[in-house]
Motif scaffolding. Structure first.
Motif, PDB file in Angstrom:
ATOM      1  N   ARG A   1       0.828  -1.212   0.000  1.00 20.85           N
ATOM      2  CA  ARG A   1       0.000   0.000   0.000  1.00 20.85           C
ATOM      3  C   ARG A   1       0.856   1.253   0.000  1.00 20.85           C
ATOM      4  NH1 ARG A   1      -4.864   0.264   4.112  1.00 20.85           N
ATOM      5  NH2 ARG A   1      -3.188   0.047   5.629  1.00 20.85           N
ATOM      6  N   LYS A   2       1.956   1.255   0.727  1.00 21.59           N
ATOM      7  CA  LYS A   2       2.833   2.423   0.707  1.00 21.59           C
ATOM      8  C   LYS A   2       3.421   2.615  -0.681  1.00 21.59           C
ATOM      9  CE  LYS A   2       6.483   4.783   3.285  1.00 21.59           C
ATOM     10  NZ  LYS A   2       7.345   4.769   4.495  1.00 21.59           N
ATOM     11  N   GLU A   3       3.788   1.521  -1.323  1.00 19.37           N
ATOM     12  CA  GLU A   3       4.340   1.603  -2.676  1.00 19.37           C
ATOM     13  C   GLU A   3       3.297   2.104  -3.662  1.00 19.37           C
ATOM     14  OE1 GLU A   3       7.581   1.126  -3.397  1.00 19.37           O
ATOM     15  OE2 GLU A   3       7.802   0.910  -1.217  1.00 19.37           O
ATOM     16  N   ALA A   4       2.026   1.789  -3.415  1.00 16.40           N
ATOM     17  CA  ALA A   4       0.955   2.242  -4.303  1.00 16.40           C
ATOM     18  C   ALA A   4       0.566   3.685  -4.042  1.00 16.40           C
ATOM     19  CB  ALA A   4      -0.278   1.349  -4.129  1.00 16.40           C
ATOM     20  N   THR A   5       0.976   4.219  -2.894  1.00 12.17           N
ATOM     21  CA  THR A   5       0.588   5.567  -2.500  1.00 12.17           C
ATOM     22  C   THR A   5       1.626   6.606  -2.888  1.00 12.17           C
ATOM     23  OG1 THR A   5      -0.678   4.687  -0.630  1.00 12.17           O
ATOM     24  CG2 THR A   5      -0.061   7.004  -0.516  1.00 12.17           C
ATOM     25  N   TYR A   6       2.916   6.245  -2.818  1.00  8.11           N
ATOM     26  CA  TYR A   6       4.002   7.189  -3.040  1.00  8.11           C
ATOM     27  C   TYR A   6       4.919   6.736  -4.173  1.00  8.11           C
ATOM     28  CZ  TYR A   6       2.792   8.724   1.734  1.00  8.11           C
ATOM     29  OH  TYR A   6       2.137   9.152   2.860  1.00  8.11           O
ATOM     30  N   ARG A   7       5.635   7.696  -4.756  1.00 10.90           N
ATOM     31  CA  ARG A   7       6.708   7.375  -5.705  1.00 10.90           C
ATOM     32  C   ARG A   7       7.997   7.180  -4.896  1.00 10.90           C
ATOM     33  NH1 ARG A   7       5.661   8.827 -11.164  1.00 10.90           N
ATOM     34  NH2 ARG A   7       7.813   8.154 -11.536  1.00 10.90           N
ATOM     35  N   THR A   8       8.116   5.998  -4.330  1.00 13.39           N
ATOM     36  CA  THR A   8       9.215   5.731  -3.404  1.00 13.39           C
ATOM     37  C   THR A   8      10.568   5.615  -4.103  1.00 13.39           C
ATOM     38  OG1 THR A   8       8.742   3.357  -3.525  1.00 13.39           O
ATOM     39  CG2 THR A   8       7.716   4.589  -1.727  1.00 13.39           C
ATOM     40  N   GLU A   9      10.563   5.517  -5.438  1.00 11.41           N
ATOM     41  CA  GLU A   9      11.848   5.417  -6.145  1.00 11.41           C
ATOM     42  C   GLU A   9      12.554   6.767  -6.241  1.00 11.41           C
ATOM     43  OE1 GLU A   9       9.044   6.565  -9.538  1.00 11.41           O
ATOM     44  OE2 GLU A   9       8.967   5.562  -7.573  1.00 11.41           O
ATOM     45  N   TYR A  10      11.845   7.855  -5.937  1.00 15.24           N
ATOM     46  CA  TYR A  10      12.464   9.176  -6.022  1.00 15.24           C
ATOM     47  C   TYR A  10      13.423   9.416  -4.865  1.00 15.24           C
ATOM     48  CZ  TYR A  10       9.087  10.854  -9.551  1.00 15.24           C
ATOM     49  OH  TYR A  10       8.348  11.044 -10.680  1.00 15.24           O
ATOM     50  N   ASP A  11      14.511  10.121  -5.147  1.00 15.85           N
ATOM     51  CA  ASP A  11      15.431  10.583  -4.116  1.00 15.85           C
ATOM     52  C   ASP A  11      14.907  11.925  -3.598  1.00 15.85           C
ATOM     53  OD1 ASP A  11      17.603  11.004  -2.457  1.00 15.85           O
ATOM     54  OD2 ASP A  11      18.905  11.726  -4.078  1.00 15.85           O
ATOM     55  N   TRP A  12      13.725  11.867  -3.007  1.00 17.45           N
ATOM     56  CA  TRP A  12      13.025  13.099  -2.656  1.00 17.45           C
ATOM     57  C   TRP A  12      13.723  13.883  -1.550  1.00 17.45           C
ATOM     58  CZ3 TRP A  12      11.473  13.534   2.343  1.00 17.45           C
ATOM     59  CH2 TRP A  12      11.335  12.342   3.083  1.00 17.45           C
ATOM     60  N   GLU A  13      14.481  13.188  -0.683  1.00 21.37           N
ATOM     61  CA  GLU A  13      15.180  13.882   0.404  1.00 21.37           C
ATOM     62  C   GLU A  13      16.168  14.919  -0.128  1.00 21.37           C
ATOM     63  OE1 GLU A  13      14.695   9.596   2.071  1.00 21.37           O
ATOM     64  OE2 GLU A  13      15.039  10.582   0.127  1.00 21.37           O
ATOM     65  N   ASN A  14      16.536  14.786  -1.400  1.00 25.00           N
ATOM     66  CA  ASN A  14      17.534  15.687  -1.974  1.00 25.00           C
ATOM     67  C   ASN A  14      16.989  16.529  -3.116  1.00 25.00           C
ATOM     68  OD1 ASN A  14      20.114  14.981  -0.466  1.00 25.00           O
ATOM     69  ND2 ASN A  14      19.419  12.950  -1.129  1.00 25.00           N
ATOM     70  N   PHE A  15      15.679  16.695  -3.185  1.00 25.75           N
ATOM     71  CA  PHE A  15      15.126  17.673  -4.119  1.00 25.75           C
ATOM     72  C   PHE A  15      15.718  19.035  -3.770  1.00 25.75           C
ATOM     73  CE2 PHE A  15      10.955  15.120  -4.758  1.00 25.75           C
ATOM     74  CZ  PHE A  15      11.540  14.388  -5.790  1.00 25.75           C
ATOM     75  N   SER A  16      16.067  19.820  -4.765  1.00 27.11           N
ATOM     76  CA  SER A  16      16.819  21.051  -4.521  1.00 27.11           C
ATOM     77  C   SER A  16      15.976  22.176  -3.922  1.00 27.11           C
ATOM     78  CB  SER A  16      17.442  21.534  -5.838  1.00 27.11           C
ATOM     79  OG  SER A  16      16.432  21.798  -6.802  1.00 27.11           O
TER      80      SER A  16
END
Length: 505
Positions: A326-341
């Motif tokens: 369910r978490k995988e279906a909810t978010y784009r977990t493949e993104y390196d979002w912690e380092n968005f500029s």
């Protein structure tokens, strides 16, 4: 099969085409008065075509106001959704940070659009009062739609503002006072019960997901209404039994209404599958017919990915979200979002779509809105049964069906590794809603009805999420307003109060 599918597609497409043509006609008209009047046949209806024109006008307006995130602006109050910390998202930040101003432009636009649609629905019902068509089944379902849509949008608005003026005549009363919360709920209940009586089990000639509501759609929205009615601000706990009973009616007859859970949660968020059996009422869109949905795609991505940075996921909510399918279906977990500029926040797959589904530069899409999913009916049944003290094995099964699918297992097959059979089922179902509907603009209403705004929003600070420099990320839009019940409902737009001072009393 192809011919049958085509006919169903045409049944839906003709509605949007008619709506698009009506919108075009309105935009080209030289009107000084309310343009919604041009969408309605003048005077009392004398035939089916006039009634159909009036009802089609209601969908034209529903699509027009629901296509943008303004329609769901209160959703930013939840602990699951946030917006950009600067840019042009000030109206959303007000809801996000609990400092909603009477001058909030999104509130004002939403209020005006909803009451415009209310007036149109009132006109349809008044114009059809003395109509007698040769085919009463057609007449009943069209009038049932008008009641359904009026009840639905009043319900939508009261979740944002609480008490409302109840305009129920074609010509609005300019100095109408605010109704009590109980009176608002009673009017919504009355409209939905009328719809429940008049609508068919399955609306003929449409695709899956009830893009034209059926009897089950009305019952499902009634169940949601009763659940809210049992909580804040009305706190009429007798309504929990009604919520459970109405939800059970939907579940017991879901095959009759052509409703069913989808085996794969992620498939709900693909454009190709936007008409499906899990939606109990769908607001449909079509870009080629100039009826686009503009709440998805580009709006949910950061500038790093060509996005417009409007709808982000809260970091702390993401951190707390249970791992699994369910978490995988909810978010784009493949993104390196912690380092968005620009702004480091997780991205909702529910908003931007699975990889490759919506181009990065697109925000006008064919995505439909699932105004309510069958999964919510399951969880209403479980929660309301617990709060009413009428828990049965069927209530536990309803909860467990959602839990199984969340774990990636067949939802209809008992599984000892997932299933629950003891504990506080009301609280378990309430928590299950938290995860199941993340990013669907529903969390705020849940926090309000259970008076848990302070509990949920007092600490949204990230606990473990860090950037490459090892720095703990910060909450983008910290709370600066009150979390008390007095600040749960957004103020009525100032321009409406200026026109009618009774709304400010």
């Amino acid at each position: 099969m192809r011919d049958s599918t085509y006919k169903k597609w045409i049944g839906w497409e003709k509605l949007l085409m008619a709506g698009a043509l009506l919108t075009l006609a309105v935009s080209c008209a030289d009107l000084d008065e309310d343009p919604t009047k041009s969408r309605l046949a003048p005077g009392s209806y004398t035939n089916q075509a006039e009634l159909e024109l009036g009802v089609t006008g209601l969908y034209t307006q529903l699509n027009g106001m629901a296509r943008m995130t303004t329609f769901v602006v209160s959703g930013w109050g939840g602990d699951d959704i946030t917006t950009h910390k600067v840019s042009n998202k000030a109206d959303f930040r007000e809801y996000d940070q609990r400092v909603v101003s009477p001058l909030n432009a999104r509130s004002a636009s939403n209020w005006q659009n909803i009451y415009s649609t209310v007036r149109a629905a009132n006109s349809v019902l008044a114009n059809a009062k003395d109509l007698v068509l040769p085919d009463m089944n057609v007449q009943n379902r069209l009038i049932g739609e008008a009641y359904f849509l009026r009840g639905l949008i009043y319900f939508h608005l009261t979740r944002i503002h609480g008490r409302l003026p109840l305009q129920l005549q074609p010509d609005p009363i300019v100095d109408l006072p605010l109704a009590s919360q109980a009176e608002v709920y009673q009017q919504i209940e009355s409209d939905l019960k009328q719809a429940e009586t008049l609508l068919p089990d399955v609306y003929p000639g449409v695709l899956e997901g009830a893009p034209r509501p059926n009897k089950g759609s009305a019952k499902a929205i009634l169940a949601r209404l009763y659940l809210d009615w049992g909580g804040f601000p009305a706190k009429d706990q007798s309504k929990y039994a009604l919520a459970a009973a109405k939800a059970k009616e939907v579940l017991d007859n879901k095959a009759t209404y052509h409703f069913a859970l989808l085996p794969n949660l992620e498939s709900l968020w693909t454009i190709a599958n936007r008409f499906n059996s899990e939606s109990v009422f769908t607001i449909a869109y079509n870009v080629s017919l100039n009826v686009p949905n503009q709440k998805f795609g580009k709006l949910g991505h950061p500038a790093d990915l060509l996005g417009w940075q409007e709808t982000f996921a809260e970091i702390r909510f993401f951190e707390d979200f249970p791992e699994g399918p369910r978490k995988e279906a909810t978010y784009r977990t493949e993104y390196d979002w912690e380092n968005f500029s620009d702004q480091a926040n997780p991205v909702f797959k529910k908003i931007v779509g699975p990889p490759g589904d919506i181009p990065l530069d697109l925000f006008s899409t064919n995505r439909n809105d699932y105004y309510m999913r069958l999964a919510e009916v399951y969880l209403i049944y479980a929660e309301a049964s617990g709060r009413a003290g009428t828990v049965t094995p069927a209530a536990w099964e309803a909860l467990n069906a959602i839990r199984r699918r969340a774990a990636g297992k067949p939802f209809g097959t008992p599984d000892k590794t997932v299933d629950l059979t003891s504990g506080d089922i009301a609280e378990l179902a309430y928590t299950e809603r938290k995860w199941e509907f993340a990013g669907e603009y529903l969390r705020w209403a849940d926090l309000v009805r259970m008076e848990r705004v302070k509990e949920a929003l007092s600490n949204r600070n990230p606990r473990v999420s860090k950037n490459k420099a090892g720095e703990l990320l910060k909450e983008a839009n910290p709370i600066i307003g009150s979390l008390e019940t007095s600040n749960y409902f957004a103020p009525i737009p100032q321009n409406e109060v200026m026109l009618n001072p009774k709304l400010g009393q």
